[in-house]
Design a protein around this motif. Structure first.
Motif, short mmCIF file in Angstrom:
data_model
loop_
_atom_site.label_atom_id
_atom_site.label_comp_id
_atom_site.label_asym_id
_atom_site.label_seq_id
_atom_site.Cartn_x
_atom_site.Cartn_y
_atom_site.Cartn_z
N UNK A 62 10.54 -21.84 -30.48
CA UNK A 62 11.81 -21.65 -31.20
C UNK A 62 12.92 -22.70 -30.72
N UNK A 63 12.64 -23.40 -29.39
CA UNK A 63 13.70 -24.08 -29.06
C UNK A 63 13.52 -25.42 -29.84
N UNK A 64 12.42 -25.66 -30.46
CA UNK A 64 12.47 -26.93 -31.52
C UNK A 64 13.20 -26.75 -32.84
N UNK A 65 13.47 -25.66 -33.01
CA UNK A 65 14.21 -25.16 -34.22
C UNK A 65 15.89 -24.93 -33.80
N UNK A 66 16.21 -25.14 -32.99
CA UNK A 66 17.62 -24.71 -32.46
C UNK A 66 18.76 -24.86 -33.45
N UNK A 67 18.81 -26.14 -33.75
CA UNK A 67 19.80 -26.36 -34.83
C UNK A 67 19.85 -25.62 -36.15
#
Length: 141
Positions: A62-67
């Motif tokens: 999930x942190x790769x899709x934060x924006x």
């Protein structure tokens, strides 16, 4: 033969003169934090689809899709599908960035590790042992 007559008590039953039909306007409020009503008009569907595609492409990291997650939540707030909240309080502040995260590579599983395989003792459930074994165990005590 005597007949009994039953009288009903209507003292607590509302009648038309006692019902309250208010003509005051009802106000629509955005939902509370943590409640996510459905997006029936698909106002934020493009943001959701981009986010879900990113998650799928990043193997659910999930942190790769934060924006994209931030954009989706902002859309929901703009369309009153959730209460307006400062995104910094929802974990999107600069001080909340994910740093140094690494993915689990399943190296142990690739090397042949199987959880529980190291246990050599064969165990039985209570219902798998016979009555004779129960009696023998009690005699040993």
């Amino acid at each position: 033969n005597r007949r009994l007559t039953v009288l009903q008590d209507y003292s607590n039953t509302p009648n038309m003169s006692s019902m309250n039909f208010s003509t005051s306007k009802q106000y629509v409020r955005p939902p509370q934090r943590g409640i996510f009503p459905l997006d029936h008009d698909s106002e934020c569907k493009p943001f959701m689809e981009k986010y879900m595609a990113c998650l799928h492409g990043a193997n659910d990291v999930h942190h790769k899709c934060r924006e994209l997650s931030r954009d989706y939540l902002q859309c929901r707030m703009d369309h009153e599908l959730m209460s307006k909240e400062n995104l910094n309080h929802l974990g999107f502040g600069e001080d909340k960035q994910v740093v140094g995260a690494h993915e689990y590579d399943k190296a142990k599983e690739k090397a042949g590790f199987v959880a529980g395989k190291h246990i050599q003792k064969k165990s039985k459930w209570w219902f798998q042992s016979s009555r004779k074994e129960w009696v023998e165990d009690e005699d040993k005590r």
